[in-house]
Design a protein around this motif. Structure first.
Motif, PDB file in Angstrom:
ATOM      1  N   LEU A   9      37.242   6.619   9.224  1.00  0.00           N
ATOM      2  CA  LEU A   9      36.719   5.521   8.557  1.00  0.00           C
ATOM      3  C   LEU A   9      38.020   4.730   7.521  1.00  0.00           C
ATOM      4  CD1 LEU A   9      34.363   3.972   7.307  1.00  0.00           C
ATOM      5  CD2 LEU A   9      33.846   5.995   5.788  1.00  0.00           C
ATOM      6  N   LEU A  10      38.652   5.862   6.945  1.00  0.00           N
ATOM      7  CA  LEU A  10      40.015   4.862   6.266  1.00  0.00           C
ATOM      8  C   LEU A  10      40.763   4.124   7.166  1.00  0.00           C
ATOM      9  CD1 LEU A  10      41.025   8.273   4.075  1.00  0.00           C
ATOM     10  CD2 LEU A  10      39.527   6.153   3.417  1.00  0.00           C
ATOM     11  N   GLY A  11      41.152   4.563   8.464  1.00  0.00           N
ATOM     12  CA  GLY A  11      41.898   3.817   9.139  1.00  0.00           C
ATOM     13  C   GLY A  11      41.129   2.369   9.573  1.00  0.00           C
ATOM     14  N   TRP A  12      39.749   2.446   9.621  1.00  0.00           N
ATOM     15  CA  TRP A  12      38.905   1.385  10.112  1.00  0.00           C
ATOM     16  C   TRP A  12      38.895   0.299   9.007  1.00  0.00           C
ATOM     17  CZ3 TRP A  12      34.321  -0.286   8.197  1.00  0.00           C
ATOM     18  CH2 TRP A  12      33.595  -1.368   8.806  1.00  0.00           C
ATOM     19  N   THR A  13      38.980   0.855   7.767  1.00  0.00           N
ATOM     20  CA  THR A  13      38.773  -0.087   6.598  1.00  0.00           C
ATOM     21  C   THR A  13      40.121  -0.639   6.418  1.00  0.00           C
ATOM     22  OG1 THR A  13      37.435   1.616   5.477  1.00  0.00           O
ATOM     23  CG2 THR A  13      38.422  -0.064   4.257  1.00  0.00           C
TER      24      THR A  13
END
Length: 220
Positions: free
Chosen positions: A37-41
Motif C-alpha cells: 500500500l505504501l509503494g502504491w501510494t
C-alpha cells in the motif's frame, strides 16, 4: 489541483473503485499488504506529480518501493512504543507502591497520555516527510530525526495539510469501520478494504512535497 479542495480527485480514474478494492484486499495481508500500500501510494504520487491524475492499477508490483517507508515507520514506531511502555510500567509500579507515590503515579499517567497524543500528532505531521524522504533518500538518512523534522518544516504547509487531512480522514474512516463492524458481521473487515482511498486523498498534497530541498543535519 492547487488552490482548491479536491479530496476525491481519484474518482475520475478508470475503474477507480476496482483499483481501490483490490489494493485494499491486498492490504489485508499482514505486513506484505502494508508495504504494498505504501509503494502504491508513492507510485500514485509520482503519477499526479507528472500530470497523470489517475490511480495506479492494483497489484503486488509496488512491494519493493514500499519497503523503505515501512521499515522507517516500524523503527520509529518501536522506539516510541518502547518509551511509552517503560513510562507505563513505572506508572503502574508507583501506583501499587502506596499512597505516597499515588500522586506521582497520577502525574505520570497524565504525562503518558499526553505523550501518546503528542506522538500521534507528530506522526501525522511527519508522515509526508517520512514517506517521500525514505523513498528518495534511503532508510539511513531518514532515521536521523533531525533531517526528518527539518524536511517537514521546509515543507510546512504541505506537512500541515497532510496531517490535518490524514488525521481527520483516518478518524472518520475508523469510526465508520467500527460502527459497521458492530452491526454487520465482518463489516469492519469489509470497510477496511477501502483504506487505499484514504491514502489516495493525500496524493495531491504529497505530490507537492519537495524532497530535493531536504537539508542535512546541522553540525553540532
Amino acid at each position: 489541483m492547487e488552490g482548491r479542495l479536491d479530496l476525491f480527485w481519484f474518482t475520475t480514474s478508470p475503474e477507480w473503485s476496482a483499483r481501490v478494492v483490490v489494493t485494499g484486499l491486498i492490504g489485508l495481508i499482514p505486513i506484505v499488504g502494508a508495504i504494498n500500500l505504501l509503494g502504491w501510494t508513492l507510485t500514485a504520487t509520482d503519477m499526479v506529480r507528472s500530470g497523470w491524475k489517475e490511480l495506479p492499477p492494483a497489484g503486488f508490483q509496488y512491494l519493493e518501493r514500499g519497503v523503505n517507508p515501512f521499515v522507517v515507520s516500524l523503527l520509529y514506531g518501536l522506539a516510541v512504543f518502547a518509551s511509552l511502555i517503560v513510562l507505563g510500567v513505572v506508572t503502574v509500579l508507583l501506583a501499587t507502591s502506596g499512597r505516597t507515590q499515588a500522586v506521582l503515579a497520577i502525574v505520570l499517567g497524565v504525562l503518558l497520555f499526553l505523550l501518546a497524543v503528542a506522538s500521534w500528532l507528530a506522526s501525522l505531521y511527519l508522515f509526508a516527510a517520512l514517506l517521500l524522504a525514505s523513498d528518495r533518500l534511503g532508510i539511513t538518512k531518514v532515521l536521523d530525526p533531525r533531517r526528518l523534522v527539518a524536511l517537514a518544516r521546509v515543507n510546512h504547509d504541505v506537512s500541515l495539510r497532510v496531517a490535518l487531512v490524514y488525521g481527520a480522514s483516518s478518524l472518520i474512516y475508523t469510526a465508520i469501520a467500527v460502527g459497521v463492524g458492530l452491526f454487520i458481521p465482518f463489516g469492519g473487515l469489509v470497510v477496511a478494504i477501502g483504506l487505499p482511498a484514504v491514502y489516495a486523498i493525500l496524493v495531491p498534497w504529497l505530490s507537492a512535497f519537495g524532497v530535493e530541498t531536504a537539508p542535512g543535519p546541522t553540525p553540532s
